[in-house]
Write a protein that holds these residues in place. Sequence first.
Motif, PDB file in Angstrom:
ATOM      1  N   ALA A 116       0.818  -1.325  -0.137  1.00  7.85           N
ATOM      2  CA  ALA A 116      -0.072  -0.054   0.009  1.00  7.85           C
ATOM      3  C   ALA A 116       0.947   1.237   0.044  1.00  7.85           C
ATOM      4  CB  ALA A 116      -1.135  -0.022   1.265  1.00  7.85           C
ATOM      5  N   SER A 117       2.064   1.156   0.792  1.00  6.58           N
ATOM      6  CA  SER A 117       2.884   2.388   0.895  1.00  6.58           C
ATOM      7  C   SER A 117       3.537   2.483  -0.534  1.00  6.58           C
ATOM      8  CB  SER A 117       4.092   2.002   1.860  1.00  6.58           C
ATOM      9  OG  SER A 117       5.074   3.164   1.779  1.00  6.58           O
ATOM     10  N   LEU A 118       3.849   1.631  -1.169  1.00  6.91           N
ATOM     11  CA  LEU A 118       4.476   1.711  -2.424  1.00  6.91           C
ATOM     12  C   LEU A 118       3.522   2.095  -3.431  1.00  6.91           C
ATOM     13  CD1 LEU A 118       6.701  -1.405  -2.667  1.00  6.91           C
ATOM     14  CD2 LEU A 118       7.608   0.932  -2.319  1.00  6.91           C
ATOM     15  N   LYS A 119       2.492   1.728  -3.546  1.00  4.66           N
ATOM     16  CA  LYS A 119       1.314   2.172  -4.309  1.00  4.66           C
ATOM     17  C   LYS A 119       1.118   3.543  -4.287  1.00  4.66           C
ATOM     18  CE  LYS A 119      -1.263  -1.990  -5.092  1.00  4.66           C
ATOM     19  NZ  LYS A 119      -2.793  -2.865  -4.844  1.00  4.66           N
ATOM     20  N   ALA A 120       1.138   3.987  -2.896  1.00  9.97           N
ATOM     21  CA  ALA A 120       0.955   5.652  -2.837  1.00  9.97           C
ATOM     22  C   ALA A 120       1.939   6.400  -3.282  1.00  9.97           C
ATOM     23  CB  ALA A 120       0.924   5.839  -1.222  1.00  9.97           C
ATOM     24  N   SER A 125       4.102   9.669  -7.928  1.00 10.37           N
ATOM     25  CA  SER A 125       4.911   9.962  -8.918  1.00 10.37           C
ATOM     26  C   SER A 125       4.128  10.320 -10.218  1.00 10.37           C
ATOM     27  CB  SER A 125       5.851   8.696  -9.082  1.00 10.37           C
ATOM     28  OG  SER A 125       6.623   8.802  -8.289  1.00 10.37           O
ATOM     29  N   GLN A 126       3.060   9.582 -10.159  1.00 13.76           N
ATOM     30  CA  GLN A 126       2.229   9.875 -11.500  1.00 13.76           C
ATOM     31  C   GLN A 126       1.687  11.286 -11.317  1.00 13.76           C
ATOM     32  OE1 GLN A 126       1.247   7.500 -13.959  1.00 13.76           O
ATOM     33  NE2 GLN A 126       0.597   9.542 -14.695  1.00 13.76           N
ATOM     34  N   THR A 127       1.190  11.879 -10.383  1.00 13.84           N
ATOM     35  CA  THR A 127       0.859  13.164 -10.163  1.00 13.84           C
ATOM     36  C   THR A 127       1.598  14.178 -10.626  1.00 13.84           C
ATOM     37  OG1 THR A 127      -0.775  12.452  -8.458  1.00 13.84           O
ATOM     38  CG2 THR A 127      -0.366  15.067  -8.774  1.00 13.84           C
ATOM     39  N   VAL A 128       3.121  13.936  -9.981  1.00 12.05           N
ATOM     40  CA  VAL A 128       4.198  14.714 -10.494  1.00 12.05           C
ATOM     41  C   VAL A 128       4.358  14.727 -11.923  1.00 12.05           C
ATOM     42  CG1 VAL A 128       6.548  15.240 -10.052  1.00 12.05           C
ATOM     43  CG2 VAL A 128       5.215  14.830  -8.251  1.00 12.05           C
ATOM     44  N   TYR A 129       4.345  13.631 -12.427  1.00  9.04           N
ATOM     45  CA  TYR A 129       4.706  13.552 -14.009  1.00  9.04           C
ATOM     46  C   TYR A 129       3.671  14.093 -14.672  1.00  9.04           C
ATOM     47  CZ  TYR A 129       5.068  11.318 -18.454  1.00  9.04           C
ATOM     48  OH  TYR A 129       5.261  11.203 -19.931  1.00  9.04           O
ATOM     49  N   THR A 130       2.194  13.972 -14.526  1.00  8.39           N
ATOM     50  CA  THR A 130       1.275  14.630 -15.110  1.00  8.39           C
ATOM     51  C   THR A 130       1.522  16.217 -14.851  1.00  8.39           C
ATOM     52  OG1 THR A 130      -0.158  12.881 -14.581  1.00  8.39           O
ATOM     53  CG2 THR A 130      -1.194  14.890 -15.209  1.00  8.39           C
ATOM     54  N   ARG A 131       1.705  16.641 -13.850  1.00 13.06           N
ATOM     55  CA  ARG A 131       1.713  18.364 -13.866  1.00 13.06           C
ATOM     56  C   ARG A 131       2.994  18.858 -14.540  1.00 13.06           C
ATOM     57  NH1 ARG A 131       2.262  18.476  -8.451  1.00 13.06           N
ATOM     58  NH2 ARG A 131       4.364  18.444  -8.399  1.00 13.06           N
ATOM     59  N   ASP A 132       4.244  18.073 -14.430  1.00 13.68           N
ATOM     60  CA  ASP A 132       5.115  18.544 -14.979  1.00 13.68           C
ATOM     61  C   ASP A 132       5.087  18.323 -16.726  1.00 13.68           C
ATOM     62  OD1 ASP A 132       6.480  19.007 -12.568  1.00 13.68           O
ATOM     63  OD2 ASP A 132       7.877  17.481 -12.728  1.00 13.68           O
ATOM     64  N   MET A 133       4.303  17.355 -16.930  1.00 13.62           N
ATOM     65  CA  MET A 133       4.059  17.320 -18.451  1.00 13.62           C
ATOM     66  C   MET A 133       3.471  18.668 -19.013  1.00 13.62           C
ATOM     67  SD  MET A 133       4.251  15.745 -21.398  1.00 13.62           S
ATOM     68  CE  MET A 133       4.836  14.182 -21.394  1.00 13.62           C
ATOM     69  N   ALA A 134       2.467  18.927 -18.005  1.00  9.24           N
ATOM     70  CA  ALA A 134       1.495  20.141 -18.444  1.00  9.24           C
ATOM     71  C   ALA A 134       2.660  21.520 -18.542  1.00  9.24           C
ATOM     72  CB  ALA A 134       0.525  20.363 -17.644  1.00  9.24           C
ATOM     73  N   GLN A 135       3.533  21.594 -17.733  1.00 11.26           N
ATOM     74  CA  GLN A 135       4.640  22.555 -17.653  1.00 11.26           C
ATOM     75  C   GLN A 135       5.347  22.590 -18.641  1.00 11.26           C
ATOM     76  OE1 GLN A 135       6.184  23.051 -13.648  1.00 11.26           O
ATOM     77  NE2 GLN A 135       4.388  23.459 -12.667  1.00 11.26           N
ATOM     78  N   TYR A 136       6.033  21.409 -19.004  1.00 13.14           N
ATOM     79  CA  TYR A 136       7.099  21.178 -20.036  1.00 13.14           C
ATOM     80  C   TYR A 136       6.398  21.651 -21.536  1.00 13.14           C
ATOM     81  CZ  TYR A 136       9.763  18.904 -23.618  1.00 13.14           C
ATOM     82  OH  TYR A 136      10.685  18.655 -24.861  1.00 13.14           O
ATOM     83  N   GLN A 159       8.354  -1.039  -8.208  1.00 11.51           N
ATOM     84  CA  GLN A 159       8.448  -1.573  -6.834  1.00 11.51           C
ATOM     85  C   GLN A 159       7.260  -2.069  -6.511  1.00 11.51           C
ATOM     86  OE1 GLN A 159       9.949   1.750  -4.365  1.00 11.51           O
ATOM     87  NE2 GLN A 159      11.623   1.976  -5.559  1.00 11.51           N
ATOM     88  N   VAL A 160       6.273  -1.412  -7.002  1.00 16.09           N
ATOM     89  CA  VAL A 160       4.679  -2.001  -6.530  1.00 16.09           C
ATOM     90  C   VAL A 160       4.611  -3.132  -7.202  1.00 16.09           C
ATOM     91  CG1 VAL A 160       2.302  -1.556  -7.253  1.00 16.09           C
ATOM     92  CG2 VAL A 160       3.673   0.271  -6.534  1.00 16.09           C
ATOM     93  N   GLU A 161       5.150  -3.719  -8.467  1.00 12.58           N
ATOM     94  CA  GLU A 161       4.978  -5.098  -8.953  1.00 12.58           C
ATOM     95  C   GLU A 161       5.545  -5.842  -8.459  1.00 12.58           C
ATOM     96  OE1 GLU A 161       5.792  -4.657 -12.957  1.00 12.58           O
ATOM     97  OE2 GLU A 161       4.365  -3.379 -13.676  1.00 12.58           O
ATOM     98  N   GLN A 162       6.824  -5.645  -7.738  1.00 15.70           N
ATOM     99  CA  GLN A 162       7.641  -6.505  -6.986  1.00 15.70           C
ATOM    100  C   GLN A 162       7.026  -6.676  -5.770  1.00 15.70           C
ATOM    101  OE1 GLN A 162      11.746  -4.799  -5.737  1.00 15.70           O
ATOM    102  NE2 GLN A 162      12.541  -7.062  -5.808  1.00 15.70           N
ATOM    103  N   GLN A 163       6.745  -5.722  -5.050  1.00 17.22           N
ATOM    104  CA  GLN A 163       5.952  -6.184  -3.839  1.00 17.22           C
ATOM    105  C   GLN A 163       4.850  -7.056  -3.909  1.00 17.22           C
ATOM    106  OE1 GLN A 163       7.495  -5.475  -1.108  1.00 17.22           O
ATOM    107  NE2 GLN A 163       5.743  -6.145   0.380  1.00 17.22           N
ATOM    108  N   ALA A 164       3.923  -6.554  -5.052  1.00 21.85           N
ATOM    109  CA  ALA A 164       2.715  -7.397  -5.193  1.00 21.85           C
ATOM    110  C   ALA A 164       3.217  -8.887  -5.645  1.00 21.85           C
ATOM    111  CB  ALA A 164       2.015  -6.933  -6.432  1.00 21.85           C
ATOM    112  N   ALA A 165       4.082  -9.265  -6.425  1.00 22.94           N
ATOM    113  CA  ALA A 165       4.456 -10.625  -6.508  1.00 22.94           C
ATOM    114  C   ALA A 165       5.003 -11.147  -5.343  1.00 22.94           C
ATOM    115  CB  ALA A 165       5.765 -10.595  -7.305  1.00 22.94           C
ATOM    116  N   LEU A 166       5.503 -10.510  -4.318  1.00 20.75           N
ATOM    117  CA  LEU A 166       5.859 -10.978  -2.992  1.00 20.75           C
ATOM    118  C   LEU A 166       4.515 -11.245  -2.388  1.00 20.75           C
ATOM    119  CD1 LEU A 166       8.039 -11.800  -0.855  1.00 20.75           C
ATOM    120  CD2 LEU A 166       8.035  -9.457  -0.094  1.00 20.75           C
ATOM    121  N   VAL A 167       3.713 -10.311  -2.178  1.00 22.48           N
ATOM    122  CA  VAL A 167       2.389 -10.615  -1.557  1.00 22.48           C
ATOM    123  C   VAL A 167       1.755 -12.024  -2.313  1.00 22.48           C
ATOM    124  CG1 VAL A 167       0.045  -9.943  -1.202  1.00 22.48           C
ATOM    125  CG2 VAL A 167       2.019  -8.449  -0.708  1.00 22.48           C
TER     126      VAL A 167
END
Length: 383
Positions: A116-120, A125-136, A159-167
Amino acid sequence: MTKKRPTAKRMIIMLICVGSLLGMLIGFNLYKAHMIKKLLMRDGLAGATVTSAVVSYQTWQPQLSATGSLRAARGVDVTTEVAGLVREIAFSSGEEVRAGQVLLRLNDDSDRAQLASLKAAAELSQTVYTRDMAQYEIQAISKAQLDADTAELKSKRAQVEQQAALVAKKTIRAPFPGRVGITTVNPGQYINPGDAIVTLQAIDPIYVDFHLPQEQLGQLEVGQRVAVNTSTFATLSFGGQVRAINPRVDSTTRNVEIEAVLDNRERKLLPGMYANVKIDVGSEQRYLTLPQTAIAHNAYGATVFVIRPGDHKNARGETMPVAQQVFVTPGPTRGDQVAILKGLHEGALVVTSGQLKLKNGTPLIINNRVLPADSPAPTPQEQ
C-alpha cells in the motif's frame, strides 16, 4: 579199510545236513521276499503315486512381458518460494483440487502494508509526472526534469509490481489439477523456502515405465496396446497404449525404456506401484502345452515322464502303467504353462508331479484329485 567207511559215511551225512540247511535258508529268504512284495502290493505301495495330464494343442498369443513402475502424469511436492508463518491450510488431505485452487496462506500483513505504501508513492509520482508534463508543454521546465519524472514513475511502478509479486507468493496455489496427499504442516508453523507442504499428483491418466531387452525393440511401436495388472487388484487388468520409446539403449543393461499411458478414471492405480506389463505382438501360435511342473531338468537337458502301459499287476490283478523318461525341447512359457517344441505328440499322457521318485519302468498309481497349477494367466493366491 573198515575204519575209512564210517568216516566217509559221516562226511556224507554232514554234507547232506549242510545242504539241507542251505536249502532251508534260501527257501526262507525267497518266501520272505514274496511275502514282502505281496504285503506292499496289498497296501498300495508297490507303485509311485503321481498326477498326470494329456498333451494337447493350445492357441497362444505371443507377448512381451516386463515389470514396471507406475508414475503420475504430473506430480510435484508443493513448496513455497518465501519463508513465513502459516496462517491457513485451505485443503483437506487426500482431496481432489483444481488448478489455481488455494492450498495454503502465509501471514502477509506487513507485506500488504508495504504494498500500500509503494502504491501511494507510485500515485504521487504519477501526479508529479502529469503536472510536469503540462509545464513542459508551455516550456516552464526543461526536458531533463520531465525525463527524471518519467524514470521516477517507472521505478515506483516496478517497486509496486515487485511487492505485489511477493504478496502473491504468500498464497500457495495448486499448479495443476490433481489429488493432494497427507500434509503435516499446521497453522502457526513457520516454514522456510523449499519446505514440502504436500504432494500433488495428477493420476488420470497414469503412466507406467518399464524396460525391455534391445532384441525385442523391433516388435515395439508407439500406439501398441498394453495390458497391466498389479498385485493390489489381482483380478483386474488395465488397458493402455505405448506412448513413447526411449531413443537411447542403456549401454550397461542393453535395455530400452518404454512409457505407456493407462486410463485411470477410477483412481485405483497410484504412483509408485509396481505393475506387470504385457504387450501382444505378432499373430497367434499353436503349441503343444503342458504344466511347467511336468518338466524336469538335468545336465543332459529337459525331460518328462511319459505314462506307458506296463505288465506289473497290483493286488487286485489290475495292470499298472509305468513311467518312461523322454527328452523334450521346451519353448516359450505362459503363466503356469510351457510349450513343447519337440519330443512329444498330441494325446500323450505325461506325469505332472511326483517325478523325483521315478525312473524308467517304475509302476505308477495315478491320482488326479489334486493337480498342479496350469493357468495361462495365474493370479496370486490369498494366504
